[in-house]
Write a protein that holds these residues in place. Structure first.
Motif, PDB file in Angstrom:
ATOM      1  N   THR A 304       0.829  -1.204   0.000  1.00 29.49           N
ATOM      2  CA  THR A 304       0.000   0.000   0.000  1.00 29.49           C
ATOM      3  C   THR A 304       0.866   1.259   0.000  1.00 29.49           C
ATOM      4  O   THR A 304       0.633   2.197  -0.783  1.00 29.49           O
ATOM      5  CB  THR A 304      -0.923   0.002   1.227  1.00 29.49           C
ATOM      6  OG1 THR A 304      -1.821  -1.101   1.143  1.00 29.49           O
ATOM      7  CG2 THR A 304      -1.722   1.282   1.291  1.00 29.49           C
ATOM      8  N   LEU A 305       1.855   1.285   0.875  1.00 24.42           N
ATOM      9  CA  LEU A 305       2.751   2.449   0.923  1.00 24.42           C
ATOM     10  C   LEU A 305       3.623   2.523  -0.329  1.00 24.42           C
ATOM     11  O   LEU A 305       3.903   3.626  -0.838  1.00 24.42           O
ATOM     12  CB  LEU A 305       3.628   2.365   2.178  1.00 24.42           C
ATOM     13  CG  LEU A 305       2.863   2.434   3.514  1.00 24.42           C
ATOM     14  CD1 LEU A 305       3.838   2.312   4.682  1.00 24.42           C
ATOM     15  CD2 LEU A 305       2.062   3.725   3.623  1.00 24.42           C
ATOM     16  N   TYR A 306       4.037   1.365  -0.854  1.00 24.66           N
ATOM     17  CA  TYR A 306       4.873   1.356  -2.059  1.00 24.66           C
ATOM     18  C   TYR A 306       4.110   1.912  -3.260  1.00 24.66           C
ATOM     19  O   TYR A 306       4.629   2.758  -4.000  1.00 24.66           O
ATOM     20  CB  TYR A 306       5.338  -0.079  -2.340  1.00 24.66           C
ATOM     21  CG  TYR A 306       5.894  -0.272  -3.737  1.00 24.66           C
ATOM     22  CD1 TYR A 306       7.112   0.298  -4.110  1.00 24.66           C
ATOM     23  CD2 TYR A 306       5.194  -1.018  -4.680  1.00 24.66           C
ATOM     24  CE1 TYR A 306       7.614   0.127  -5.400  1.00 24.66           C
ATOM     25  CE2 TYR A 306       5.687  -1.195  -5.954  1.00 24.66           C
ATOM     26  CZ  TYR A 306       6.891  -0.626  -6.319  1.00 24.66           C
ATOM     27  OH  TYR A 306       7.387  -0.797  -7.580  1.00 24.66           O
ATOM     28  N   LEU A 307       2.883   1.459  -3.457  1.00 23.32           N
ATOM     29  CA  LEU A 307       2.120   1.885  -4.627  1.00 23.32           C
ATOM     30  C   LEU A 307       1.800   3.371  -4.586  1.00 23.32           C
ATOM     31  O   LEU A 307       1.852   4.049  -5.626  1.00 23.32           O
ATOM     32  CB  LEU A 307       0.821   1.078  -4.716  1.00 23.32           C
ATOM     33  CG  LEU A 307       0.958  -0.401  -5.080  1.00 23.32           C
ATOM     34  CD1 LEU A 307      -0.383  -1.107  -4.979  1.00 23.32           C
ATOM     35  CD2 LEU A 307       1.539  -0.564  -6.481  1.00 23.32           C
ATOM     36  N   GLN A 308       1.499   3.907  -3.410  1.00 25.21           N
ATOM     37  CA  GLN A 308       1.083   5.309  -3.337  1.00 25.21           C
ATOM     38  C   GLN A 308       2.252   6.266  -3.088  1.00 25.21           C
ATOM     39  O   GLN A 308       2.301   7.346  -3.681  1.00 25.21           O
ATOM     40  CB  GLN A 308       0.022   5.480  -2.243  1.00 25.21           C
ATOM     41  CG  GLN A 308      -1.257   4.697  -2.556  1.00 25.21           C
ATOM     42  CD  GLN A 308      -2.372   4.971  -1.576  1.00 25.21           C
ATOM     43  OE1 GLN A 308      -2.754   6.111  -1.331  1.00 25.21           O
ATOM     44  NE2 GLN A 308      -2.928   3.905  -1.011  1.00 25.21           N
ATOM     45  N   ASP A 314      -2.881   7.185  -6.888  1.00 25.58           N
ATOM     46  CA  ASP A 314      -3.913   7.609  -5.944  1.00 25.58           C
ATOM     47  C   ASP A 314      -4.543   6.368  -5.318  1.00 25.58           C
ATOM     48  O   ASP A 314      -4.300   5.234  -5.773  1.00 25.58           O
ATOM     49  CB  ASP A 314      -4.963   8.487  -6.632  1.00 25.58           C
ATOM     50  CG  ASP A 314      -5.683   7.780  -7.772  1.00 25.58           C
ATOM     51  OD1 ASP A 314      -6.022   6.582  -7.624  1.00 25.58           O
ATOM     52  OD2 ASP A 314      -5.913   8.410  -8.818  1.00 25.58           O
ATOM     53  N   PRO A 315      -5.374   6.511  -4.249  1.00 26.88           N
ATOM     54  CA  PRO A 315      -5.928   5.337  -3.564  1.00 26.88           C
ATOM     55  C   PRO A 315      -6.711   4.404  -4.479  1.00 26.88           C
ATOM     56  O   PRO A 315      -6.616   3.178  -4.359  1.00 26.88           O
ATOM     57  CB  PRO A 315      -6.827   5.952  -2.485  1.00 26.88           C
ATOM     58  CG  PRO A 315      -6.228   7.285  -2.209  1.00 26.88           C
ATOM     59  CD  PRO A 315      -5.704   7.763  -3.534  1.00 26.88           C
ATOM     60  N   LEU A 316      -7.490   4.951  -5.402  1.00 29.07           N
ATOM     61  CA  LEU A 316      -8.277   4.105  -6.286  1.00 29.07           C
ATOM     62  C   LEU A 316      -7.384   3.297  -7.218  1.00 29.07           C
ATOM     63  O   LEU A 316      -7.588   2.083  -7.408  1.00 29.07           O
ATOM     64  CB  LEU A 316      -9.251   4.961  -7.097  1.00 29.07           C
ATOM     65  CG  LEU A 316     -10.157   4.200  -8.070  1.00 29.07           C
ATOM     66  CD1 LEU A 316     -11.000   3.179  -7.322  1.00 29.07           C
ATOM     67  CD2 LEU A 316     -11.057   5.176  -8.835  1.00 29.07           C
ATOM     68  N   ALA A 317      -6.371   3.939  -7.784  1.00 25.59           N
ATOM     69  CA  ALA A 317      -5.443   3.232  -8.677  1.00 25.59           C
ATOM     70  C   ALA A 317      -4.659   2.173  -7.904  1.00 25.59           C
ATOM     71  O   ALA A 317      -4.395   1.072  -8.421  1.00 25.59           O
ATOM     72  CB  ALA A 317      -4.490   4.221  -9.340  1.00 25.59           C
ATOM     73  N   ALA A 318      -4.288   2.485  -6.672  1.00 27.39           N
ATOM     74  CA  ALA A 318      -3.589   1.495  -5.846  1.00 27.39           C
ATOM     75  C   ALA A 318      -4.482   0.292  -5.582  1.00 27.39           C
ATOM     76  O   ALA A 318      -4.022  -0.864  -5.616  1.00 27.39           O
ATOM     77  CB  ALA A 318      -3.150   2.124  -4.525  1.00 27.39           C
ATOM     78  N   GLY A 319      -5.775   0.541  -5.330  1.00 29.35           N
ATOM     79  CA  GLY A 319      -6.701  -0.565  -5.138  1.00 29.35           C
ATOM     80  C   GLY A 319      -6.837  -1.416  -6.378  1.00 29.35           C
ATOM     81  O   GLY A 319      -6.906  -2.648  -6.298  1.00 29.35           O
TER      82      GLY A 319
END
Length: 496
Positions: A304-308, A314-319
């Motif tokens: 989660t921290l790596y992707l964002q 953004d949170p949606l793209a990370a999801g």
């Protein structure tokens, strides 16, 4: 038919409910899966919201760890008490109480004005969560009497984790993107209320035939042990691993272990039944649960921290990026239940350990970070491994016990999961705070390798429980044969 009517034919202290119809069993399973859904969805969705929460509440890495671990620690500490209490006073009663507390705690988390209040409300929320998962598994175990039907039900139960993983990152990311991180906790309100209504109408009451006594000393020792270990790991990087505070925390943990080993065997009905760990399959199942969920906790926290923070999503793209892992978990969890029922639990555990280890290796080697194809492959492998591991853990730990002890066995299995998750978040966060994300990836490799090694203790097929073996040996020694359900007449034998 309402649950009250279903149980009115017998006394409320009956050890087991009357057999339910096929449709009713499936409704009960759906209600239990709803409880798992809100608990799991809360964790997966909140992971995606960590960077947003970090900015909004001005939290450091340790603050994010405590936001997650305050929940998992309280959950792990009270799971065994909740399971034994449900066996004693009624599983449906404790289950409904857990739904009320969890839903109320979720609302309080959504209203939290600061990080400190959020951590406190997360702990309160976890009190409710501790009354849900192990008690729900005990309800399932007492509802599904056929062994293979139970294995399939456990597979569906495990598949619910996959649903939460598939929906959690997307839903959490969408809520944070459109509103903020507080919306994730509001999501639990309608699901919790629905589960409450269905529980009141469809879930029958059941309890163990012989109530267990409360063990307050054992409960306190478990809390001290888990709290001191997690505190030492999370705060060790900031305070210094050789500081008196951290050394004192680990010393307290060692004293708690020694006290548990001395005190619990001397109680007639201990909170922590150390005798259950004499069997290699049960001990192995708990160890695998700790390793697998440590890998999951570390995986979600780091990615989660790596992707964002690193990839700038953004949170949606990370999801969306986490969806391959979630989708494969969703597919392989019920498949694992089917495989466990047909082939026994060892092969699913073996395949799970292999997939989890391979996923960690891709991160360590840099393949997952170099391209989207590598990241996708690593996520798919992790989802396969985690999807395969849950059903055989539960099957080995729970179905090898007498039904009257289902709550205790389920609680120990669930405790292993939560302890693993807390340790995974603590260790991964500690190495990340030290400035080494690559060391965090090694944590994933080690967890996968431990699951792989644990396959050696997992039985190839279902074996009779310890409670049945002495009776079966006595029957073989006396030359008696087991009778079928239709046997009757002059010998006067009854079914075992």
């Amino acid at each position: 038919m309402p649950a009250e009517n279903a149980t009115s034919a017998g006394p409320p202290s009956a050890a087991e409910p009357e057999p339910l119809s096929r449709r009713r069993r499936h409704v009960v399973l759906a209600v239990c899966c709803l409880s798992l859904l809100i608990v799991s969805l809360d964790v997966t969705a909140l992971n995606v919201a960590l960077p947003s929460l970090q900015r909004d509440l001005d939290a450091g890495v340790s603050g994010l760890q405590w936001t997650l671990d305050a929940y998992t620690l309280v959950l792990a500490s009270f799971l065994m008490l909740a399971g034994s209490t449900a066996d004693r006073i009624g599983r449906r009663r404790v289950f409904r109480t857990g739904l009320v507390v969890f839903t109320t705690g979720s609302v309080l988390c959504a209203l939290a004005p600061s990080l400190g209040w959020l951590v406190a409300f997360r702990a309160f929320q976890a009190l409710g969560g501790s009354m849900l998962n192990p008690v729900a598994m005990s309800i399932i175990t007492n509802t599904f009497r056929d062994r293979r039907e139970l294995a399939r039900a456990i597979g569906i139960w495990g598949g619910t984790v996959g649903i939460s993983m598939a929906a959690g990152p997307i839903l959490g990311g969408a809520l944070v993107h459109a509103l903020d991180w507080r919306a994730i906790f509001w999501l639990n309100l309608p699901i919790g209320l629905l589960a409450l209504v269905l529980t009141a109408r469809y879930v029958p009451e059941s309890r163990a035939p012989r109530p267990r006594r409360v063990d307050p000393v054992g409960q306190l020792l478990v809390i001290v042990l888990l709290g001191s270990v997690t505190f030492g790991i999370i705060e060790g990087g900031g305070a210094g691993w050789a500081s008196p505070l951290i050394l004192g925390a680990f010393a307290v943990a060692l004293c708690a272990v020694a006290a548990i080993g001395w005190y619990e065997p001397r109680r007639e009905e201990p909170l922590l039944e150390l005798g259950l760990f004499r069997g290699a399959p049960f001990t192995g199942a708990i160890a695998i649960a700790v390793a697998a969920f440590a890998g999951l906790g570390g995986f979600l926290f780091l990615n989660t921290l790596y992707l964002q923070n690193e990839r700038g999503l953004d949170p949606l793209a990370a999801g969306v990026h986490l969806l391959p892992m979630a989708a494969t978990t969703l597919v392989f969890s019920p498949l694992s239940g089917q495989l466990t029922g047909l082939l026994g639990p060892r092969l699913p555990v073996l395949w799970a350990g292999t997939a989890l280890t391979a996923s960690g290796v891709l991160f360590v080697a840099g393949v997952a970070e170099d391209s989207l194809a590598g990241l996708f492959t690593a996520y798919v492998l992790f989802g396969i491994g985690f999807g395969l591991v849950n059903a055989p853990i539960t099957n080995t730990a729970v179905t090898g016990m007498p039904r009257a002890r289902a709550g205790v066995a389920a609680s120990l299995a669930s405790t292993g999961r939560q302890v693993g998750s807390a340790l995974g978040i603590a260790v991964a966060g500690a190495v990340l705070a030290a400035g080494s994300r690559s060391a965090g990836w090694w944590v994933l490799v080690c967890c996968g390798a431990l699951v792989l090694l644990g396959a050696a203790t997992t039985p190839r097929s279902r074996r009779p429980s310890r409670a049945r073996r002495p009776r079966e040996r006595a029957e073989r020694g006396s030359g008696q044969k087991r009778t079928t359900p239709h046997a009757s007449g002059k010998h006067g034998r009854h079914r075992p």
